[in-house]
Design a protein around this motif. Structure first.
Motif, PDB file in Angstrom:
ATOM      1  N   PHE A 134       0.810  -1.228   0.000  1.00 10.72           N
ATOM      2  CA  PHE A 134       0.000   0.000   0.000  1.00 10.72           C
ATOM      3  C   PHE A 134       0.840   1.274   0.000  1.00 10.72           C
ATOM      4  CE2 PHE A 134       0.034  -1.909   4.308  1.00 10.72           C
ATOM      5  CZ  PHE A 134       0.799  -0.973   4.990  1.00 10.72           C
ATOM      6  N   ALA A 135       2.174   1.158  -0.013  1.00  9.05           N
ATOM      7  CA  ALA A 135       3.022   2.348   0.056  1.00  9.05           C
ATOM      8  C   ALA A 135       2.832   3.251  -1.157  1.00  9.05           C
ATOM      9  CB  ALA A 135       4.486   1.947   0.201  1.00  9.05           C
ATOM     10  N   ASP A 136       2.665   2.670  -2.337  1.00  6.92           N
ATOM     11  CA  ASP A 136       2.480   3.483  -3.541  1.00  6.92           C
ATOM     12  C   ASP A 136       1.213   4.323  -3.438  1.00  6.92           C
ATOM     13  OD1 ASP A 136       4.795   2.513  -4.657  1.00  6.92           O
ATOM     14  OD2 ASP A 136       3.789   1.018  -5.908  1.00  6.92           O
ATOM     15  N   GLU A 137       0.181   3.745  -2.850  1.00  5.02           N
ATOM     16  CA  GLU A 137      -1.072   4.482  -2.679  1.00  5.02           C
ATOM     17  C   GLU A 137      -0.890   5.646  -1.712  1.00  5.02           C
ATOM     18  OE1 GLU A 137      -5.693   3.510  -1.377  1.00  5.02           O
ATOM     19  OE2 GLU A 137      -4.383   1.889  -2.060  1.00  5.02           O
ATOM     20  N   VAL A 138      -0.138   5.422  -0.657  1.00  2.00           N
ATOM     21  CA  VAL A 138       0.118   6.486   0.313  1.00  2.00           C
ATOM     22  C   VAL A 138       0.889   7.627  -0.328  1.00  2.00           C
ATOM     23  CG1 VAL A 138       1.288   7.032   2.497  1.00  2.00           C
ATOM     24  CG2 VAL A 138      -0.002   4.909   2.286  1.00  2.00           C
ATOM     25  N   GLU A 139       1.791   7.304  -1.231  1.00  2.00           N
ATOM     26  CA  GLU A 139       2.591   8.330  -1.893  1.00  2.00           C
ATOM     27  C   GLU A 139       1.740   9.296  -2.709  1.00  2.00           C
ATOM     28  OE1 GLU A 139       5.804   9.276  -1.890  1.00  2.00           O
ATOM     29  OE2 GLU A 139       6.048   7.927  -0.183  1.00  2.00           O
ATOM     30  N   THR A 140       0.576   8.860  -3.149  1.00  2.00           N
ATOM     31  CA  THR A 140      -0.278   9.704  -3.997  1.00  2.00           C
ATOM     32  C   THR A 140      -1.218  10.598  -3.203  1.00  2.00           C
ATOM     33  OG1 THR A 140      -2.097   8.094  -4.192  1.00  2.00           O
ATOM     34  CG2 THR A 140      -0.248   7.873  -5.725  1.00  2.00           C
ATOM     35  N   LEU A 141      -1.208  10.498  -1.875  1.00  2.00           N
ATOM     36  CA  LEU A 141      -2.164  11.248  -1.059  1.00  2.00           C
ATOM     37  C   LEU A 141      -1.946  12.756  -1.173  1.00  2.00           C
ATOM     38  CD1 LEU A 141      -2.275   9.162   2.250  1.00  2.00           C
ATOM     39  CD2 LEU A 141      -4.031   9.297   0.474  1.00  2.00           C
ATOM     40  N   VAL A 142      -3.042  13.494  -1.187  1.00  2.00           N
ATOM     41  CA  VAL A 142      -3.010  14.960  -1.130  1.00  2.00           C
ATOM     42  C   VAL A 142      -4.027  15.413  -0.091  1.00  2.00           C
ATOM     43  CG1 VAL A 142      -2.261  15.259  -3.523  1.00  2.00           C
ATOM     44  CG2 VAL A 142      -4.706  15.137  -3.008  1.00  2.00           C
ATOM     45  N   ASP A 143      -3.801  16.593   0.436  1.00  2.00           N
ATOM     46  CA  ASP A 143      -4.719  17.153   1.433  1.00  2.00           C
ATOM     47  C   ASP A 143      -5.938  17.783   0.762  1.00  2.00           C
ATOM     48  OD1 ASP A 143      -3.093  16.520   3.668  1.00  2.00           O
ATOM     49  OD2 ASP A 143      -1.802  18.243   3.198  1.00  2.00           O
ATOM     50  N   PRO A 144      -7.080  17.742   1.426  1.00  2.00           N
ATOM     51  CA  PRO A 144      -7.342  17.076   2.708  1.00  2.00           C
ATOM     52  C   PRO A 144      -7.572  15.578   2.506  1.00  2.00           C
ATOM     53  CG  PRO A 144      -9.351  18.129   1.935  1.00  2.00           C
ATOM     54  CD  PRO A 144      -8.274  18.490   0.932  1.00  2.00           C
ATOM     55  N   ILE A 145      -7.232  14.820   3.523  1.00  2.00           N
ATOM     56  CA  ILE A 145      -7.438  13.375   3.469  1.00  2.00           C
ATOM     57  C   ILE A 145      -8.931  13.086   3.657  1.00  2.00           C
ATOM     58  CG2 ILE A 145      -6.856  11.154   4.510  1.00  2.00           C
ATOM     59  CD1 ILE A 145      -4.507  12.562   3.122  1.00  2.00           C
ATOM     60  N   GLY A 146      -9.516  12.388   2.725  1.00  3.57           N
ATOM     61  CA  GLY A 146     -10.944  12.125   2.773  1.00  3.57           C
ATOM     62  C   GLY A 146     -11.305  10.915   3.617  1.00  3.57           C
ATOM     63  N   ALA A 147     -12.468  10.973   4.241  1.00  2.95           N
ATOM     64  CA  ALA A 147     -12.937   9.863   5.066  1.00  2.95           C
ATOM     65  C   ALA A 147     -13.114   8.592   4.244  1.00  2.95           C
ATOM     66  CB  ALA A 147     -14.240  10.244   5.756  1.00  2.95           C
ATOM     67  N   ALA A 148     -13.543   8.729   2.986  1.00  5.05           N
ATOM     68  CA  ALA A 148     -13.758   7.550   2.149  1.00  5.05           C
ATOM     69  C   ALA A 148     -12.446   6.804   1.918  1.00  5.05           C
ATOM     70  CB  ALA A 148     -14.387   7.954   0.819  1.00  5.05           C
ATOM     71  N   TRP A 149     -11.355   7.554   1.685  1.00  2.00           N
ATOM     72  CA  TRP A 149     -10.059   6.890   1.474  1.00  2.00           C
ATOM     73  C   TRP A 149      -9.614   6.189   2.758  1.00  2.00           C
ATOM     74  CZ3 TRP A 149      -5.314   7.110   3.857  1.00  2.00           C
ATOM     75  CH2 TRP A 149      -4.328   6.325   3.246  1.00  2.00           C
ATOM     76  N   VAL A 150      -9.741   6.863   3.908  1.00  3.93           N
ATOM     77  CA  VAL A 150      -9.313   6.243   5.165  1.00  3.93           C
ATOM     78  C   VAL A 150     -10.114   4.973   5.422  1.00  3.93           C
ATOM     79  CG1 VAL A 150      -9.055   6.545   7.648  1.00  3.93           C
ATOM     80  CG2 VAL A 150      -8.606   8.474   6.122  1.00  3.93           C
ATOM     81  N   ARG A 151     -11.428   5.024   5.216  1.00  2.00           N
ATOM     82  CA  ARG A 151     -12.253   3.843   5.455  1.00  2.00           C
ATOM     83  C   ARG A 151     -11.836   2.695   4.525  1.00  2.00           C
ATOM     84  NH1 ARG A 151     -16.697   3.514   8.507  1.00  2.00           N
ATOM     85  NH2 ARG A 151     -16.854   5.798   8.619  1.00  2.00           N
ATOM     86  N   GLU A 152     -11.542   3.026   3.287  1.00  2.00           N
ATOM     87  CA  GLU A 152     -11.105   1.999   2.347  1.00  2.00           C
ATOM     88  C   GLU A 152      -9.745   1.434   2.755  1.00  2.00           C
ATOM     89  OE1 GLU A 152     -10.980  -0.615  -0.841  1.00  2.00           O
ATOM     90  OE2 GLU A 152     -12.680   0.512  -0.005  1.00  2.00           O
ATOM     91  N   SER A 153      -8.873   2.278   3.301  1.00  2.00           N
ATOM     92  CA  SER A 153      -7.542   1.810   3.701  1.00  2.00           C
ATOM     93  C   SER A 153      -7.617   0.778   4.827  1.00  2.00           C
ATOM     94  CB  SER A 153      -6.666   2.990   4.135  1.00  2.00           C
ATOM     95  OG  SER A 153      -7.011   3.466   5.433  1.00  2.00           O
ATOM     96  N   LEU A 154      -8.668   0.818   5.606  1.00  2.00           N
ATOM     97  CA  LEU A 154      -8.804  -0.148   6.688  1.00  2.00           C
ATOM     98  C   LEU A 154      -8.963  -1.569   6.157  1.00  2.00           C
ATOM     99  CD1 LEU A 154     -11.120   1.804   9.168  1.00  2.00           C
ATOM    100  CD2 LEU A 154      -8.622   1.756   9.064  1.00  2.00           C
ATOM    101  N   THR A 155      -9.368  -1.718   4.897  1.00  2.00           N
ATOM    102  CA  THR A 155      -9.511  -3.045   4.316  1.00  2.00           C
ATOM    103  C   THR A 155      -8.150  -3.691   4.033  1.00  2.00           C
ATOM    104  OG1 THR A 155      -9.634  -2.257   2.012  1.00  2.00           O
ATOM    105  CG2 THR A 155     -11.697  -2.361   3.261  1.00  2.00           C
ATOM    106  N   TRP A 156      -7.064  -2.929   4.160  1.00  2.00           N
ATOM    107  CA  TRP A 156      -5.731  -3.526   4.044  1.00  2.00           C
ATOM    108  C   TRP A 156      -5.521  -4.581   5.138  1.00  2.00           C
ATOM    109  CZ3 TRP A 156      -2.846   1.849   4.017  1.00  2.00           C
ATOM    110  CH2 TRP A 156      -3.121   2.517   2.811  1.00  2.00           C
ATOM    111  N   PHE A 157      -6.264  -4.453   6.239  1.00  2.00           N
ATOM    112  CA  PHE A 157      -6.088  -5.322   7.398  1.00  2.00           C
ATOM    113  C   PHE A 157      -7.435  -5.964   7.748  1.00  2.00           C
ATOM    114  CE2 PHE A 157      -3.526  -1.392   7.874  1.00  2.00           C
ATOM    115  CZ  PHE A 157      -2.283  -1.920   7.554  1.00  2.00           C
TER     116      PHE A 157
END
Length: 264
Positions: A134-157
């Motif tokens: 998931f590091a490549d995905e993190v590299e593309t982040l821009v502000d503001p961080i959206g709730a939808a992205w954070v919620r989706e990131s939880l599916t990594w685990f």
């Protein structure tokens, strides 16, 4: 937990809130949260840790802590934790670290063993060298961080147990409070660091808790981690994933309490 948070000014130049609870005369137990979370990730664990003086800070860049541009190497994160203990006037404490918080705890124990009476590592890595998927995905982040992205990131685990919706919502809120540069810098600092058990020696009594369905950390790595810490104990939860703290706080609390009482 927020109502019991105290603001600490650290010698490393930042301010962080720290949740404090329990008998002031009880043995101190410092809780270190994972990347992307806050001390509120211990909302379900802390009330179960009776008999300890609980200290749970927000770490640099996360929660309501200061969010400077730099200071996110593993060594600097461990230095922040030592500075938190200084600000609390706690010379030595039990330390429990969840996931990457357990990596920071290892760095503290290896570099400043006099500060750590015992370790509890909950889903903590042996090594984070290299780049997770998931590091490549993190590299593309821009502000503001959206709730939808954070919620989706939880599916990594993936979760194998039901976790309260309010707790998940709070972790999403944690993620949106972190600016993009902090998401990137913390992950970079963790991945570029030499593993603490390679760069130093941990001689502190240690309990390692690992979920048998953890797809991020392997059993072989957790066995190696335990083998590198003389006298440590590895306990496998066969029916949990990486987020052991989220899935079974009651079991973590019981095992932590029993272990810390056994080591004094």
């Amino acid at each position: 937990m927020g109502s019991k948070a105290h603001k600490l000014t650290l010698s490393t130049g930042i301010e962080v809130p720290c949740f404090i609870d329990g008998d002031p005369d009880a043995r101190p137990l410092l809780l270190l949260h994972a990347w992307g979370e806050s001390f509120e990730s211990f909302d379900r664990l802390a009330p179960l840790l009776a008999g300890f003086r609980i200290y749970a800070p927000d770490l640099r860049g996360q929660g309501d802590a200061d969010k400077p541009e730099d200071g996110y190497s593993l060594a600097e994160q461990a230095a922040d934790v030592a500075a938190i203990l200084d600000a609390l006037e706690v010379p030595r404490a039990f330390v429990l670290g969840s996931s990457s918080g357990g990596y920071v705890a290892q760095a503290l124990a290896a570099g400043r063993p006099e500060r750590v009476a015992a370790l509890v590592l909950v889903g903590a890595p042996l090594s984070l060298r290299g780049r997770p998927a998931f590091a490549d995905e993190v590299e593309t982040l821009v502000d503001p961080i959206g709730a939808a992205w954070v919620r989706e990131s939880l599916t990594w685990f993936p979760l194998l147990h039901e976790v309260p919706a309010w707790f998940i919502d709070d972790r999403v809120d944690d993620g949106t409070r972190m600016p993009a540069h902090v998401w990137r810098a913390i992950l970079k600092g963790l991945c570029e660091a030499a593993p603490p058990t390679e760069s130093g020696t941990i001689a502190t009594p240690t309990l390692v808790l690992w979920g048998g369905h953890d797809h991020l950390l392997s059993l072989a790595d957790e066995q190696a981690l335990a083998a590198r810490i003389a006298g440590s104990v590895l306990k496998v939860y066969p029916d949990t994933g990486h987020l052991v703290l989220w899935e079974c706080p009651e079991r973590v609390a019981a095992d932590t309490t029993d272990f810390l009482r056994s080591v004094g």
